[in-house]
Design a protein around this motif. Structure first.
Motif, PDB file in Angstrom:
ATOM      1  N   TYR A   1       1.336  -5.605 -16.338  1.00  0.00           N
ATOM      2  CA  TYR A   1       0.854  -4.396 -16.522  1.00  0.00           C
ATOM      3  C   TYR A   1       0.210  -3.639 -15.072  1.00  0.00           C
ATOM      4  O   TYR A   1       0.439  -2.303 -15.113  1.00  0.00           O
ATOM      5  N   LEU A   2      -0.459  -4.501 -14.426  1.00  0.00           N
ATOM      6  CA  LEU A   2      -0.722  -3.990 -12.996  1.00  0.00           C
ATOM      7  C   LEU A   2       0.311  -3.724 -12.361  1.00  0.00           C
ATOM      8  O   LEU A   2       0.295  -2.719 -11.403  1.00  0.00           O
ATOM      9  N   PHE A   3       1.490  -4.636 -12.175  1.00  0.00           N
ATOM     10  CA  PHE A   3       2.656  -4.439 -11.462  1.00  0.00           C
ATOM     11  C   PHE A   3       3.501  -3.126 -11.959  1.00  0.00           C
ATOM     12  O   PHE A   3       4.225  -2.223 -11.341  1.00  0.00           O
ATOM     13  N   VAL A   4       3.304  -2.991 -13.252  1.00  0.00           N
ATOM     14  CA  VAL A   4       3.971  -1.708 -13.949  1.00  0.00           C
ATOM     15  C   VAL A   4       3.149  -0.330 -13.300  1.00  0.00           C
ATOM     16  O   VAL A   4       3.870   0.666 -13.006  1.00  0.00           O
ATOM     17  N   SER A   5       1.693  -0.512 -13.292  1.00  0.00           N
ATOM     18  CA  SER A   5       1.043   0.730 -12.781  1.00  0.00           C
ATOM     19  C   SER A   5       1.365   0.967 -11.305  1.00  0.00           C
ATOM     20  O   SER A   5       1.570   2.239 -10.855  1.00  0.00           O
ATOM     21  N   MET A   6       1.716  -0.127 -10.545  1.00  0.00           N
ATOM     22  CA  MET A   6       2.024   0.155  -9.068  1.00  0.00           C
ATOM     23  C   MET A   6       3.551   0.842  -9.326  1.00  0.00           C
ATOM     24  O   MET A   6       3.666   1.627  -8.183  1.00  0.00           O
ATOM     25  N   LEU A   7       4.243   0.546  -9.999  1.00  0.00           N
ATOM     26  CA  LEU A   7       5.759   0.970 -10.118  1.00  0.00           C
ATOM     27  C   LEU A   7       5.537   2.467 -10.418  1.00  0.00           C
ATOM     28  O   LEU A   7       6.226   3.346  -9.695  1.00  0.00           O
ATOM     29  N   ALA A   8       4.580   2.660 -11.429  1.00  0.00           N
ATOM     30  CA  ALA A   8       4.516   4.174 -11.840  1.00  0.00           C
ATOM     31  C   ALA A   8       4.020   5.010 -10.466  1.00  0.00           C
ATOM     32  O   ALA A   8       4.362   6.159 -10.434  1.00  0.00           O
ATOM     33  N   ALA A   9       3.004   4.629  -9.796  1.00  0.00           N
ATOM     34  CA  ALA A   9       2.425   5.300  -8.616  1.00  0.00           C
ATOM     35  C   ALA A   9       3.490   5.378  -7.695  1.00  0.00           C
ATOM     36  O   ALA A   9       3.387   6.669  -7.090  1.00  0.00           O
ATOM     37  N   ALA A  10       4.474   4.485  -7.525  1.00  0.00           N
ATOM     38  CA  ALA A  10       5.683   4.871  -6.321  1.00  0.00           C
ATOM     39  C   ALA A  10       6.363   5.764  -7.027  1.00  0.00           C
ATOM     40  O   ALA A  10       6.907   6.632  -6.047  1.00  0.00           O
ATOM     41  N   ASP A  11       6.779   5.789  -8.349  1.00  0.00           N
ATOM     42  CA  ASP A  11       7.681   6.830  -8.725  1.00  0.00           C
ATOM     43  C   ASP A  11       7.030   8.149  -8.742  1.00  0.00           C
ATOM     44  O   ASP A  11       7.465   9.069  -8.279  1.00  0.00           O
ATOM     45  N   LEU A  12       5.790   8.219  -8.999  1.00  0.00           N
ATOM     46  CA  LEU A  12       4.922   9.789  -8.820  1.00  0.00           C
ATOM     47  C   LEU A  12       5.085  10.058  -7.253  1.00  0.00           C
ATOM     48  O   LEU A  12       5.187  11.223  -6.992  1.00  0.00           O
TER      49      LEU A  12
END
Length: 342
Positions: free
Chosen positions: A63-74
């Motif tokens: 889930y921490l990697f998912v949060s990194m991906l979400a930050a990059a998408d934003l």
């Protein structure tokens, strides 16, 4: 007679983003779905970040990697879409050279970072399935933090030379950019200098960064599939594959359009230019919009938190009784469980 250089070369002060050439009359209508996709991207990724960061039970590597991906998408969406909408709706295509370089930097940094994050997520799935007993000892929070720092450092080090190479170019042609955002090769092609170095550096980045990441991800999933099909029971195999389903969907949404776009540019003389530009625009819109939806729908833990958050908001808005609130929550959880089982 004055040297030709005095007449031809100039230092670019501003560029004009023209939007999608040939579709000027439809710009207002094209911008509406783009705006809706951007709003969905902001809401989805912000919600995903909020849920993961506020729920202690989700402070796990996956889930921490998912949060990194979400930050990059934003970062990718916010860097490109507001200017895109300004071009479509207000014909505000003027952008300074410094702002153009800044936008270019963050767009390409986001792409390189997303590719590296997807590789880190593939490594996470590899350890979870192929060596589960060492999962917690290998992927500690310290290791994840170092991986996140490595993602940022690599992205910066790979993309910064691109900006340096563009700044060294001399420009003598039009300052009209036939796009909605500043991309590296679009700006480089306006130069009168030889851009062979720029082209080859771009190819090297594509092969050694994006391409290498894709190869390593494919290799990791090859090892994962080998381990999965060695499991004794069918239920265990399905459970292991299900944990990788959302990640595989996100990988395909990221790499397939990239390779298709690259392939399409090789046949630019066949495919109309406005189609290529439209594809480039959709590439910065669709994956960031769909990524949080994929994880919210296919990951039971995230879906459960989304339902709980939705239930709390509804119960406060409509002032439901405690019994009604509990029944509503049960109904939502049953529907979510049923959809995941399907």
């Amino acid at each position: 007679m004055m040297p030709a250089d005095n007449h031809t070369f100039f230092a670019p002060v501003t560029y004009i983003l023209t939007g999608i050439p040939g579709t000027e009359e439809s710009h207002v209508w094209i911008a509406i779905p783009f705006c809706l996709m951007y709003v969905t991207t902001l809401c989805g990724n912000s919600l995903l970040l909020f849920i993961i960061l506020t729920e202690r039970s989700l402070h796990e590597p996956m889930y921490l990697f998912v949060s990194m991906l979400a930050a990059a998408d934003l970062l990718l969406s916010t860097t490109t879409v507001p200017k895109m909408l300004a071009v479509f709706w207000f014909r505000a295509g003027e952008i300074s050279f410094a702002a153009c370089l800044t936008q270019m930097f963050f767009i390409h940094v986001s792409f390189i970072a997303e590719s590296a994050i997807l590789l880190a997520m593939a490594f996470d799935r590899y350890v979870a399935i192929c060596d589960p007993l060492r999962y917690t000892s290998v992927l500690t929070k310290s290791v994840i933090g170092k991986m996140g720092l490595a993602v940022v450092t690599r992205s910066f080090c790979v993309i910064f030379p691109l900006i340096f190479l563009v700044k060294q170019l001399k420009f003598c042609r039009s300052n009209l950019l036939p796009n909605n955002y500043c991309d590296y090769m679009g700006v480089a092609r306006l130069a009168c200098d030889d851009i062979t170095v720029n082209v080859w550096y771009g190819v090297a980045v594509a092969i050694l960064a994006i391409g290498l990441d894709a190869v390593l991800i494919a290799a990791s999933y090859g090892l994962i599939l080998r381990a999965v099909f060695r499991l004794p029971s069918k239920d265990a195999r399905l459970k292991a594959l299900r944990t990788c389903g959302s990640h595989v969907c996100v990988i395909l949404m990221f790499y397939m359009p990239a390779f298709f776009s690259s392939f399409a540019h090789r046949f630019g003389h066949i495919i109309p230019g406005y189609i290529l530009i439209l594809l480039a625009n959709l590439y910065v819109l669709i994956p960031p919009m769909l990524n949080p939806i994929v994880y919210a729908v296919t990951t039971k833990e995230i879906l459960k938190r989304v339902i709980n958050l939705f239930y709390r908001c509804c119960s406060r808005s409509f002032l439901l009784s405690p019994r009604r609130q509990q029944k509503m929550l049960w109904d939502l959880e049953i529907k979510a469980r049923f959809s995941l089982e399907l």
